[in-house]
Write an enzyme that holds these catalytic residues in place. Sequence first.
Site, PDB file in Angstrom:
ATOM      1  N   ARG A 135      11.795  36.196  20.271  1.00 41.52           N
ATOM      2  CA  ARG A 135      13.100  36.611  20.793  1.00 41.52           C
ATOM      3  C   ARG A 135      14.018  35.418  21.010  1.00 41.52           C
ATOM      4  O   ARG A 135      15.243  35.552  21.035  1.00 41.52           O
ATOM      5  CB  ARG A 135      12.919  37.416  22.086  1.00 41.52           C
ATOM      6  CG  ARG A 135      14.189  38.001  22.651  1.00 41.52           C
ATOM      7  CD  ARG A 135      13.931  39.189  23.574  1.00 41.52           C
ATOM      8  NE  ARG A 135      12.868  38.919  24.532  1.00 41.52           N
ATOM      9  CZ  ARG A 135      13.035  38.238  25.676  1.00 41.52           C
ATOM     10  NH1 ARG A 135      14.223  37.740  25.966  1.00 41.52           N
ATOM     11  NH2 ARG A 135      12.025  38.070  26.497  1.00 41.52           N
ATOM     12  N   TYR A 172      36.541  51.362  11.505  1.00 40.75           N
ATOM     13  CA  TYR A 172      35.233  52.010  11.512  1.00 40.75           C
ATOM     14  C   TYR A 172      35.057  52.805  12.795  1.00 40.75           C
ATOM     15  O   TYR A 172      35.149  52.262  13.903  1.00 40.75           O
ATOM     16  CB  TYR A 172      34.145  50.948  11.367  1.00 40.75           C
ATOM     17  CG  TYR A 172      32.743  51.507  11.260  1.00 40.75           C
ATOM     18  CD1 TYR A 172      32.464  52.576  10.422  1.00 40.75           C
ATOM     19  CD2 TYR A 172      31.706  50.957  11.990  1.00 40.75           C
ATOM     20  CE1 TYR A 172      31.189  53.085  10.318  1.00 40.75           C
ATOM     21  CE2 TYR A 172      30.414  51.456  11.886  1.00 40.75           C
ATOM     22  CZ  TYR A 172      30.166  52.522  11.056  1.00 40.75           C
ATOM     23  OH  TYR A 172      28.895  53.027  10.967  1.00 40.75           O
ATOM     24  N   ASP A 198      36.682  41.976  12.129  1.00 41.76           N
ATOM     25  CA  ASP A 198      35.598  42.585  11.358  1.00 41.76           C
ATOM     26  C   ASP A 198      35.915  42.350   9.886  1.00 41.76           C
ATOM     27  O   ASP A 198      36.834  42.956   9.329  1.00 41.76           O
ATOM     28  CB  ASP A 198      35.502  44.081  11.675  1.00 41.76           C
ATOM     29  CG  ASP A 198      34.334  44.751  10.962  1.00 41.76           C
ATOM     30  OD1 ASP A 198      33.794  44.170   9.996  1.00 41.76           O
ATOM     31  OD2 ASP A 198      33.967  45.868  11.352  1.00 41.76           O
ATOM     32  N   LYS A 207      26.012  45.041   3.857  1.00 36.21           N
ATOM     33  CA  LYS A 207      26.857  45.332   2.705  1.00 36.21           C
ATOM     34  C   LYS A 207      26.707  44.231   1.640  1.00 36.21           C
ATOM     35  O   LYS A 207      25.611  43.955   1.200  1.00 36.21           O
ATOM     36  CB  LYS A 207      28.294  45.493   3.166  1.00 36.21           C
ATOM     37  CG  LYS A 207      28.492  46.400   4.389  1.00 36.21           C
ATOM     38  CD  LYS A 207      27.998  47.816   4.190  1.00 36.21           C
ATOM     39  CE  LYS A 207      28.472  48.770   5.277  1.00 36.21           C
ATOM     40  NZ  LYS A 207      27.892  48.539   6.610  1.00 36.21           N
TER      41      LYS A 207
END
Length: 369
Positions: A49, A101, A170, A195
């Site tokens: 982590r 989005y 974004d 993407k």
Amino acid sequence: MTDTPSPISRLLHYRTERLAKGEAVALPIHASSTFHLPGDPDGSHFYGRNGNPTVETVEAEIGILEAADVVCFPSGMAAIASVFYSVLRPGDTVLVPSDGYYNVRNLLSAQFEPMGVTMRTCPTAEMAEADFKDCKLVLIESPSNPGLAVCDIAKTAGRAKEAGALVMVDNTTASPLIQQPLDLGADFSVMSDTKAMAGHSDVLCGHVATRDAKLFEGVKTWRRLAGAIVSPFDAFLLHRGLATVEVRLARMNANALAVAEAVQGHKAVQAVHYPGLGNDPFHQVALKQMNGFGPIVSFVLADKANAERFIADCHLLSPATSFGGVHSSAERRARWGDEVPEGFIRFAAGIEPTPDLVAAVTQALDTLS
């Protein structure tokens, strides 16, 4: 000739120039949650982590493209959420695009508004002239998803920062190869690496990039405390995709432009949205801040039935959500609740040979009433 290699060349050789004799050329997958740690912690790896060598290599590679520090996340939404959680506090106001989005607005409505954060919205096309008074954070999505509206990032960021707001862009529909938000004044650049960056429709990833050390530490600390960790195997898949992102994106951009030009004026198409078209209302601002226009084309057919028939009949289309993969895909975006016409199609260009793709699209359109 230039003495300074391009970011892509530096990314490709980031590992090779650091290898010792006998080390693997391919990036090893460090599939370990714990690391050997005798004595007191000394800054080395000790728990997954907190850090993993495979993930850190990929962050450094993306950092070359962004010219910034990078934190990777297990999805693009996790990347966006990390900025919200590390920056926003009760009483703060965040401005987001009304045509971006939809899950960004859903996240703010479900998690942040109940905690006392105010969400305001503004269309992307009007973002540069928006009222930024009292905003703690401004999110720009340009080109917007799915309508492909473009705003002047530099102008928007300049006005927002004058008003005291932080600015996040974004950059998913473009990528850092096409657009550099941090150079245009943004404090954060975020992207769904699911993407084009990974590019093979087989992994969820995202990243946050920033050149501000304090903001970087805030995002990285939130990831550590929240546990929003990329797995080493997913990081490896992203690394593999990054090796070909430039050549894939070049074909995808060329395909998108060719499809946009082919469908423009077709009798079955009522409207086309693509900033690479000379008559697109956002073409000039896109020329100013983008190096290419991205792999997405949006166009409108008469109704739901025509849209569904086109997607079903086009033999080089996969009926799927998301974009940036090697296979061209398309979907009717109204099915997700986007405020678009029922016949609105988001077309995501893949890497098929351009003449084949254009022929398949036009043939499918020719069959429509």
